[in-house]
Design an enzyme around this catalytic site. Sequence first.
Site, mmCIF file in Angstrom:
data_model
loop_
_atom_site.group_PDB
_atom_site.id
_atom_site.type_symbol
_atom_site.label_atom_id
_atom_site.label_comp_id
_atom_site.label_asym_id
_atom_site.label_seq_id
_atom_site.Cartn_x
_atom_site.Cartn_y
_atom_site.Cartn_z
ATOM 1 N N GLN A 171 0.830 0.679 2.505
ATOM 2 C CA GLN A 171 -0.566 0.400 2.807
ATOM 3 C C GLN A 171 -1.194 1.603 3.515
ATOM 4 O O GLN A 171 -0.492 2.400 4.134
ATOM 5 C CB GLN A 171 -0.670 -0.814 3.741
ATOM 6 C CG GLN A 171 0.092 -2.043 3.254
ATOM 7 C CD GLN A 171 0.262 -3.067 4.355
ATOM 8 O OE1 GLN A 171 -0.590 -3.922 4.559
ATOM 9 N NE2 GLN A 171 1.368 -2.982 5.086
ATOM 10 N N VAL A 172 -2.514 1.689 3.418
ATOM 11 C CA VAL A 172 -3.254 2.677 4.200
ATOM 12 C C VAL A 172 -4.288 1.937 5.024
ATOM 13 O O VAL A 172 -5.040 1.117 4.493
ATOM 14 C CB VAL A 172 -3.954 3.722 3.311
ATOM 15 C CG1 VAL A 172 -4.893 4.582 4.147
ATOM 16 C CG2 VAL A 172 -2.938 4.609 2.624
ATOM 17 N N LEU A 177 -7.558 0.121 3.946
ATOM 18 C CA LEU A 177 -8.170 1.003 2.963
ATOM 19 C C LEU A 177 -7.546 0.859 1.587
ATOM 20 O O LEU A 177 -8.182 1.149 0.586
ATOM 21 C CB LEU A 177 -8.070 2.459 3.431
ATOM 22 C CG LEU A 177 -8.843 2.786 4.700
ATOM 23 C CD1 LEU A 177 -8.638 4.235 5.101
ATOM 24 C CD2 LEU A 177 -10.326 2.511 4.504
ATOM 25 N N GLY A 178 -6.313 0.434 1.526
ATOM 26 C CA GLY A 178 -5.691 0.279 0.218
ATOM 27 C C GLY A 178 -4.249 -0.164 0.325
ATOM 28 O O GLY A 178 -3.606 -0.007 1.362
ATOM 29 N N THR A 179 -3.762 -0.743 -0.759
ATOM 30 C CA THR A 179 -2.367 -1.161 -0.825
ATOM 31 C C THR A 179 -1.787 -0.701 -2.145
ATOM 32 O O THR A 179 -2.519 -0.465 -3.107
ATOM 33 C CB THR A 179 -2.235 -2.688 -0.738
ATOM 34 O OG1 THR A 179 -2.889 -3.278 -1.865
ATOM 35 C CG2 THR A 179 -2.840 -3.223 0.543
ATOM 36 N N GLY A 180 -0.479 -0.565 -2.201
ATOM 37 C CA GLY A 180 0.099 -0.124 -3.452
ATOM 38 C C GLY A 180 1.601 -0.059 -3.450
ATOM 39 O O GLY A 180 2.270 -0.664 -2.611
ATOM 40 N N THR A 181 2.119 0.706 -4.380
ATOM 41 C CA THR A 181 3.547 0.769 -4.638
ATOM 42 C C THR A 181 4.356 1.140 -3.409
ATOM 43 O O THR A 181 5.414 0.573 -3.153
ATOM 44 C CB THR A 181 3.821 1.786 -5.760
ATOM 45 O OG1 THR A 181 3.012 1.457 -6.891
ATOM 46 C CG2 THR A 181 5.282 1.758 -6.175
ATOM 47 N N PHE A 182 3.865 2.097 -2.619
ATOM 48 C CA PHE A 182 4.653 2.623 -1.511
ATOM 49 C C PHE A 182 4.266 2.055 -0.153
ATOM 50 O O PHE A 182 4.889 2.372 0.844
ATOM 51 C CB PHE A 182 4.550 4.150 -1.480
ATOM 52 C CG PHE A 182 5.137 4.775 -2.699
ATOM 53 C CD1 PHE A 182 6.501 4.981 -2.791
ATOM 54 C CD2 PHE A 182 4.340 5.134 -3.769
ATOM 55 C CE1 PHE A 182 7.060 5.539 -3.924
ATOM 56 C CE2 PHE A 182 4.889 5.692 -4.911
ATOM 57 C CZ PHE A 182 6.259 5.895 -4.992
ATOM 58 N N ASP A 230 1.617 15.869 -9.658
ATOM 59 C CA ASP A 230 0.845 14.638 -9.856
ATOM 60 C C ASP A 230 -0.647 14.870 -9.639
ATOM 61 O O ASP A 230 -1.329 14.080 -8.978
ATOM 62 C CB ASP A 230 1.339 13.522 -8.943
ATOM 63 C CG ASP A 230 0.896 12.135 -9.430
ATOM 64 O OD1 ASP A 230 0.523 12.021 -10.615
ATOM 65 O OD2 ASP A 230 0.925 11.180 -8.640
#
Length: 405
Positions: free
Chosen positions: A53-54, A46-51, A163
């Site tokens: 993956q989902v 579903l997504g990847t990023g700084t912290f 945030d």
Amino acid sequence: MKKKVLTFPSEKIGFSSDNEEFDLVMARGDYLAKNKSQKYMIIDMLGTGTFGQVVRCVGSDGEEVAIKVVKNQPKYYNYEMNEVRILHKLLYNNLNDRFVTIKDVFMYKQHLCIVEELLGRNLYTFLKMTRFKGLDHPTLRTILHQILEGMVQLSLLGIIHCDLKPENILIADYDTFKIKIIDFGSAVTSPQGSHFYVQSRYYRAPEVILGIPYGSSCDIWSLGCIGYELYVGHPLFPGKDNMDQIGRIHGLFGSLPMFMLEHGKNSSTFFEKENGYRFMGPPSNFTLEDMKKMIRSKGNSKEDDNMLIKFLLRALQPSHLIRPDAKSLASHSYLKVRDTSAEADKACNDRSGVQQNIFPANKNMRHMSTTGVILPSKKQKPTDDRRKISVYGISYENNLNRDSE
């Protein structure tokens, strides 16, 4: 048949299960196992990023969930454990109507895995679906009221989100426009000092930028920024860095309260104490009158436009000391629906000018986007540079652009 690897880079380092970025390398059909009897099969990324993956998974009981798989590094583990603690606190107090529900948490191959309910698109994605034309008053009113309900609940527990932004507000039900707030990784449970920045830059309160101890009123500021953006279609303060950000705020209001400039530990970075504090950055040409014109230019009800302007200016008080709390702002006349049935019908059916056929016909398909991430199709162009969406709604690539500094 070879499984499709979902993680990038896909090469594992040495004998570990991780890639060079400390992400767990996962493929479709792999399992994330809490124990022998409780497993989650990975369906899609579903997504990847700084912290981390989902991934979208299906549990042993057949329920589809979203699982955050945090990078195998202590700093990311500590950040996400803060969210786990707060989500458990909300769950314990039966306050999950306005917040994402945490279902489980476990360690797998040295990665923290957080199991959460599967939700719909975030408000930034929804705004994008309007081609950034913005929402109408009934839809905006429905959304703002729910966000404030959530903020009131947070205040009762002494929680400051720190945030709030469109990416961290997800649509839970398209028929009723029910929303839920996500991403409590930056949240705190008491007023904080001024030793570090919080909030994504576009929604960062002036007291945070200036280095003044902040409290729950910083969330109110973010709400004001969100309200403007959802209605007009673009951010109110799209600063490139903190200098540009505080300059835009200063330019809109003409000045900032003297006591804030006197007491802000970062004031000298942005203002020269000469003739009553002179802003050292380039001047901003976007004034308060320009803001009002932008709102009125949509050609909607003048009465609603004027009430929205008053609502936003209450939330966007430069002084955090006179900014209203969530309970007070929730009683604002803009949020009082005059014709409940008409407002609800318009909010639920008109989709604020969004074409009807962009909404999946079946609710299971609606769940294909979740946890605050945008799901690009193969034909879709990459998200624009100002918002590189990540797993937790925090900017990708080390928080460049709107989130960093």
